[in-house]
Scaffold this motif. Structure first.
Motif, PDB file in Angstrom:
ATOM      1  N   GLU A   1      11.545  -1.551   6.573  1.00 18.05           N
ATOM      2  CA  GLU A   1      10.523  -2.604   6.710  1.00 18.05           C
ATOM      3  C   GLU A   1      10.551  -3.548   5.507  1.00 18.05           C
ATOM      4  O   GLU A   1      10.428  -4.760   5.667  1.00 18.05           O
ATOM      5  CB  GLU A   1       9.143  -1.967   6.874  1.00 18.05           C
ATOM      6  CG  GLU A   1       8.989  -1.368   8.253  1.00 18.05           C
ATOM      7  CD  GLU A   1       7.784  -0.446   8.385  1.00 18.05           C
ATOM      8  OE1 GLU A   1       7.483  -0.067   9.524  1.00 18.05           O
ATOM      9  OE2 GLU A   1       7.162  -0.103   7.351  1.00 18.05           O
ATOM     10  N   ASP A   2      10.739  -2.991   4.325  1.00 15.25           N
ATOM     11  CA  ASP A   2      10.793  -3.845   3.125  1.00 15.25           C
ATOM     12  C   ASP A   2      11.964  -4.820   3.193  1.00 15.25           C
ATOM     13  O   ASP A   2      11.916  -5.912   2.639  1.00 15.25           O
ATOM     14  CB  ASP A   2      10.928  -2.985   1.851  1.00 15.25           C
ATOM     15  CG  ASP A   2       9.614  -2.294   1.515  1.00 15.25           C
ATOM     16  OD1 ASP A   2       8.584  -2.660   2.125  1.00 15.25           O
ATOM     17  OD2 ASP A   2       9.631  -1.383   0.665  1.00 15.25           O
TER      18      ASP A   2
ATOM     19  N   ASP B   1       9.848   9.012   5.997  1.00 11.26           N
ATOM     20  CA  ASP B   1       8.921   7.880   5.820  1.00 11.26           C
ATOM     21  C   ASP B   1       9.493   6.868   4.836  1.00 11.26           C
ATOM     22  O   ASP B   1       9.349   5.661   5.009  1.00 11.26           O
ATOM     23  CB  ASP B   1       7.558   8.363   5.289  1.00 11.26           C
ATOM     24  CG  ASP B   1       6.804   9.142   6.343  1.00 11.26           C
ATOM     25  OD1 ASP B   1       7.205   9.078   7.518  1.00 11.26           O
ATOM     26  OD2 ASP B   1       5.824   9.826   5.995  1.00 11.26           O
TER      27      ASP B   1
ATOM     28  N   HIS C   1      10.107   2.897   5.471  1.00 12.21           N
ATOM     29  CA  HIS C   1       9.524   1.848   4.614  1.00 12.21           C
ATOM     30  C   HIS C   1      10.599   0.946   4.025  1.00 12.21           C
ATOM     31  O   HIS C   1      10.420  -0.265   3.927  1.00 12.21           O
ATOM     32  CB  HIS C   1       8.686   2.474   3.486  1.00 12.21           C
ATOM     33  CG  HIS C   1       7.432   3.098   3.999  1.00 12.21           C
ATOM     34  ND1 HIS C   1       6.905   4.255   3.491  1.00 12.21           N
ATOM     35  CD2 HIS C   1       6.612   2.723   5.007  1.00 12.21           C
ATOM     36  CE1 HIS C   1       5.807   4.557   4.164  1.00 12.21           C
ATOM     37  NE2 HIS C   1       5.612   3.641   5.090  1.00 12.21           N
TER      38      HIS C   1
END
Ligand code: SAM
Length: 254
Positions: free
Chosen positions: A222-223, A215, A219
């Motif tokens: 995506e960041d 995960d 993330h």
């Protein structure tokens, strides 16, 4: 073991010329090709990728395999020893790469000379070499810059979630399938995975890695600005979170 470079997280020294020589025995090209079953060729082909930068080329397995399959591949690595080994392997196999370069991910846009690519691949559990969150964030921001709009990034890493939650087990079917090579974690906790690699002639090496959670990597992607993160486990989707050895994360640049 080498001293970590605090700015980049690079542990170039971990890949001594000696270890670079042994790496191909560890990798076992033929079995690896069988294990992957053309996954990356299909994945990149399905998105019409033509230009690919393998930014953790190691001894060149993916760069050379993809180039053989018609992709225009630039091979880079933070370790000069590895880049030289890739050049040697490509020459020996009669494969032409678009270019080879020593490139540190945290300076990728500068080191790659502002060039952009349809796909960036960072495979073989390489991203695990960065020990600081800031270095991982900076590296992905840099890699984002060198992907063309509509292009993709692919990162793979060991299934550390399962290792941390249930202990280590491996089928050795996909990655380190070299004959008679043993790879196992000599030390494993939330902050460190220290793997030992023992070769049939008794040679022994170790690598220190940061155990990346699935995960967390999604993330981070995506960041950095990537979207539509898709995960595979041992090249399949859906997958059993506890059972697979490696996770492949694919994401796109809008
Ligand atoms: N992709 C290859 C494979 O699957 O056989 C090599 C994998 S090896 C585990 C990890 C590679 O990442 C090494 O060749 C190492 O030099 C490279 N690496 C580690 N940190 C790096 C950084 N900050 N920038 C560029 N390359 C880096």
């Amino acid at each position: 073991m080498g001293i970590r470079n605090e700015n980049t997280g690079l542990e170039h020294e971990q890949y001594t010329p000696d270890f670079a020589d042994y790496w191909d025995d560890l990798v076992g090209w033929k079995k690896r090709e069988e294990g992957e079953g053309g996954f990356y060729e299909r994945l990149l082909g399905a998105s019409n990728c033509e230009t690919v930068a393998d930014v953790a080329c190691g001894t060149g397995y993916h760069a050379i395999t993809l180039a053989k399959n018609g992709f225009k591949v630039t091979a880079s690595d933070g370790s000069e020893n590895m880049v030289r080994k890739t050049e040697e392997n490509a020459k020996q196999m009669g494969v032409t790469l678009q270019g080879t370069k020593v490139v540190d991910w945290v300076k990728a846009s500068k080191d790659l000379g502002e060039e952009t690519f349809d796909a960036i691949i960072c495979l073989g559990n390489s991203f695990t070499h960065l020990f600081e969150h800031e270095a991982r964030r900076d590296a992905l921001e840099e890699l984002f810059k060198v992907v063309k709009p509509g292009g993709m990034v692919v990162i793979d890493h060991r299934n550390y979630d399962s290792m941390l939650e249930h202990g280590y087990s491996s089928k050795h079917n996909y990655y380190y399938s070299g004959k008679g090579v043993d790879a196992y974690p000599a030390e494993l906790n939330r902050y460190l995975a220290r793997f030992e690699y023992v070769f049939p002639d008794g040679a022994k090496f170790q690598l220190k890695m940061y155990p990346l959670r699935q995960d967390y990597v999604s993330h981070l992607l995506e960041d950095a600005g990537f979207i539509n993160v898709v995960r595979y486990g041992d090249f399949e989707k859906p997958y059993d979170r506890d059972e697979v050895d490696f996770i492949q994360q694919v994401a796109y640049k809008p």
